[in-house]
Design a protein around this motif. Structure first.
Motif, mmCIF file in Angstrom:
data_model
loop_
_atom_site.group_PDB
_atom_site.id
_atom_site.type_symbol
_atom_site.label_atom_id
_atom_site.label_comp_id
_atom_site.label_asym_id
_atom_site.label_seq_id
_atom_site.Cartn_x
_atom_site.Cartn_y
_atom_site.Cartn_z
ATOM 1 N N ASP A 105 0.906 -1.252 -0.152
ATOM 2 C CA ASP A 105 -0.015 -0.064 -0.226
ATOM 3 C C ASP A 105 0.918 1.057 -0.026
ATOM 4 N N ILE A 106 0.404 2.443 -0.220
ATOM 5 C CA ILE A 106 1.207 3.642 0.155
ATOM 6 C C ILE A 106 1.384 4.192 1.640
ATOM 7 N N GLU A 107 2.449 4.661 1.954
ATOM 8 C CA GLU A 107 2.770 4.992 3.216
ATOM 9 C C GLU A 107 1.630 5.835 4.097
ATOM 10 N N ALA A 108 1.207 7.050 3.513
ATOM 11 C CA ALA A 108 0.479 8.076 4.336
ATOM 12 C C ALA A 108 -0.071 8.879 3.458
ATOM 13 N N ARG A 109 -0.664 9.800 4.180
ATOM 14 C CA ARG A 109 -1.488 10.902 3.187
ATOM 15 C C ARG A 109 -0.574 11.619 2.415
ATOM 16 N N GLU A 110 0.678 11.862 2.717
ATOM 17 C CA GLU A 110 1.560 12.456 2.124
ATOM 18 C C GLU A 110 1.840 12.047 0.563
ATOM 19 N N GLU A 111 1.790 10.574 0.538
ATOM 20 C CA GLU A 111 1.956 9.767 -0.779
ATOM 21 C C GLU A 111 0.799 10.041 -1.518
ATOM 22 N N VAL A 112 -0.404 10.330 -0.901
ATOM 23 C CA VAL A 112 -1.768 10.372 -1.561
ATOM 24 C C VAL A 112 -1.790 11.745 -2.299
ATOM 25 N N GLU A 113 -1.372 12.777 -1.833
ATOM 26 C CA GLU A 113 -1.213 13.923 -2.394
ATOM 27 C C GLU A 113 -0.125 13.864 -3.320
ATOM 28 N N LEU A 114 0.955 13.401 -3.306
ATOM 29 C CA LEU A 114 2.064 13.293 -4.118
ATOM 30 C C LEU A 114 1.439 12.674 -5.445
ATOM 31 N N LEU A 115 0.958 11.511 -5.326
ATOM 32 C CA LEU A 115 0.331 10.991 -6.612
ATOM 33 C C LEU A 115 -0.650 11.837 -7.165
ATOM 34 N N LYS A 116 -1.482 12.548 -6.458
ATOM 35 C CA LYS A 116 -2.277 13.419 -6.953
ATOM 36 C C LYS A 116 -1.764 14.610 -7.870
ATOM 37 N N GLU A 117 -0.732 15.258 -7.348
ATOM 38 C CA GLU A 117 0.178 16.243 -7.917
ATOM 39 C C GLU A 117 0.874 15.802 -9.216
#
Length: 284
Positions: A107-119
């Motif tokens: 899975d992805i690490e945390a919220r930070e990675e969710v936002e990075l993927l969106k960016e």
């Protein structure tokens, strides 16, 4: 509203269990089919375990058959995390120009990675079978998640990936994907998942397809090691040979070599890798 390709699910796909019962499978197929049809870059990402390697190989082969633009990556679980972190996303996934990331067993690490993927405009599909109570902001296929009504909760990563492959086959009206069960069976057997239910069916049926495999890499291993009858101990030998070892080359690099073997269409290259894996096994 049900899509047409959901309603025509064929119960003859070995298990007979509709993959669209898995929560988010509809979303996964809608996004994945767009990527395939538009030739967007798809990156299949998993760990260096045999279960994940067999899942990555089988899904990659199927997507290539559909003329998808697909590449794969190996996650080093020895780093201490089973999750994809920002560094991996920036230096590996985005480096390949991914539009869609399919993560198997990680899975992805945390919220930070969710936002990075969106960016980075990278969409995410995660397939895993860990127990979780979290709601996800991305496409998440896990029989153990809340509101997932799928009957079997102990699917190996390989079998869970096969469920995605079944759904893809329905969408593209493919006659059969059972030829990939040789890989799915090997991954499931390595994972030592529950042998009941759907896993059990895969373990039984997969042996039949392994005996007559048309996977060039598996055939090279079988021929090089003079395996004839495919007894239980022979299957264990094959699994041992495709299990990445932590030698001077490194476990992740060996995992990449195994993946190359299982996805190549070059018979000479397959023989070369089979010999290399045999020699590593002798030196352990």
């Amino acid at each position: 509203m049900r899509k047409f390709w959901e309603s025509i699910y064929c119960p003859n796909y070995i298990t007979g269990y509709n993959p669209f019962i898995l929560k988010d499978m509809n979303k996964a197929i809608e996004r994945l089919s767009t990527a395939v049809n538009s030739r967007e870059k798809i990156v299949v990402y998993g760990s260096n375990t045999v279960d994940s390697i067999c899942a990555i190989a089988s899904l990659s082969l199927m997507l290539r058959y559909l003329n998808a633009d697909v590449e794969y990556l190996i996650h080093d679980i020895k780093k201490g995390s089973k999750n994809i972190d920002s560094k991996d996303i920036k230096t590996k996934v985005d480096f390949l120009g991914a539009d869609l990331l399919i993560a198997i067993g990680v899975d992805i690490e945390a919220r930070e990675e969710v936002e990075l993927l969106k960016e980075l405009n990278i969409d995410l599909i995660v397939l895993e079978n860990r127990k979780t109570i979290e709601d996800k902001e991305y496409i998440y296929i896990n029989p153990n998640q809340k509101k997932c009504q799928y009957r079997y909760k102990t699917l190996s990563n390989s079998v869970l990936t096969f469920k995605l492959m079944q759904a893809i086959a329905v969408y593209y009206n493919m006659k059969s994907i059972n030829k990939y069960l040789d890989l799915i069976m090997l991954g499931t057997k390595w994972a030592k998942s529950s042998t009941g239910g759907e896993n059990g069916v895969i373990l039984k049926e997969g042996r039949k397809f392994l005996e007559n495999t048309n996977n060039i890499g598996l055939r090279a291993i079988i021929d090089f090691n003079h395996i004839v009858e495919l007894k239980e101990e022979d299957i264990e030998i094959i699994i041992g040979l495709i299990t990445p070892t932590d030698d001077t080359v490194g476990i992740v690099n060996n995992a990449r070599i195994v993946l190359e073997l299982l996805t190549t269409h070059d018979e000479d290259r397959a023989k070369q890798i089979a010999k290399y894996l045999h020699n590593i096994g002798k030196n352990l």
